[in-house]
Enzyme design. Structure first.
Site, mmCIF file in Angstrom:
data_model
loop_
_atom_site.group_PDB
_atom_site.id
_atom_site.type_symbol
_atom_site.label_atom_id
_atom_site.label_comp_id
_atom_site.label_asym_id
_atom_site.label_seq_id
_atom_site.Cartn_x
_atom_site.Cartn_y
_atom_site.Cartn_z
ATOM 1 N N SER A 1 0.814 -1.222 0.000
ATOM 2 C CA SER A 1 0.000 0.000 0.000
ATOM 3 C C SER A 1 0.853 1.280 0.000
ATOM 4 O O SER A 1 1.670 1.429 -0.885
ATOM 5 C CB SER A 1 -1.095 -0.015 1.064
ATOM 6 N N HIS B 1 2.029 15.291 4.049
ATOM 7 C CA HIS B 1 1.845 16.651 3.527
ATOM 8 C C HIS B 1 2.118 17.597 4.692
ATOM 9 O O HIS B 1 1.550 17.410 5.774
ATOM 10 C CB HIS B 1 0.422 16.843 3.006
ATOM 11 N N CYS C 1 -1.001 -3.437 4.112
ATOM 12 C CA CYS C 1 -1.764 -4.679 4.121
ATOM 13 C C CYS C 1 -0.788 -5.830 4.317
ATOM 14 O O CYS C 1 0.413 -5.707 4.074
ATOM 15 C CB CYS C 1 -2.571 -4.844 2.837
#
Lengths: 120, 120
Positions: B63, B68, B83
């Site tokens: 994944s 940010h 995952c």
């Protein structure tokens, strides 16, 4: 209540298994989603897993859109995270639904970077 | 309850503003986080904004991890989405905290792709 980012967490079930395993189609869906939101694409990366499944991330001037798929289960996990008032992440839903055709879709709407003003 | 993905949503406030604006440092922090989780890096992309702020995404075989930053507010939004049972996203917290030095950290733990077994 002021906040910095709008983050939609999408759970898609009962999707078209072929679409979930279609790397090129998913890349196009990501680009369509970026455009639908009114965002600016910095770069895009998709990866095809063996025997199945695709991961894709669109890095935006306004954060990111990501997808991870499980074709064998008809499932995709998508995140649409944007910042700035000129961008509307909910507009990504149309190209996503058109391409993946989910029978069931859950949307969790999370505000990121909430700034409480004085007196509230 | 079976699920496909573990997704940690991190809200970091009171971070070191220099670290939040340090593109190279953030890229190293992402690599350290991937390794701490026991994940496999496919590719990494970071982008420096003008006048300030950094976006970074590590695409994983399991994944993604994204960040940010808003140096002017001491804030970073980080997502650690993995995952597979061999990967532990919570292990990313140590390198993240060591680099960004948040005074306040919130963690939202979201399970993705929950599969209800019959009879439950």
């Amino acid at each position: 209540m002021r906040y910095l980012g709008k983050h939609l967490i999408l759970e898609l079930w009962g999707c078209d298994p072929k679409a979930l395993d279609d790397q090129e189609g998913i890349e196009k869906m990501l680009v369509d989603s970026v455009n639908a939101c009114g965002a600016t694409l910095i770069c895009i990366k998709t990866h095809k897993f063996s025997p199945q499944g695709v991961t894709g991330v669109a890095v935006l001037a306004e954060s990111h859109i990501s997808i991870h798929t499980w074709p064998e289960l008809g499932y995709a996990a998508i995140d649409v995270f944007t910042c700035g008032s000129h961008v509307e992440p909910a507009n990504a839903l149309k190209p996503i639904r058109e391409f993946l055709k989910p029978k069931h879709l859950e949307v969790l709407d999370v505000k990121r970077g909430i700034i409480l003003e004085e007196g509230k």
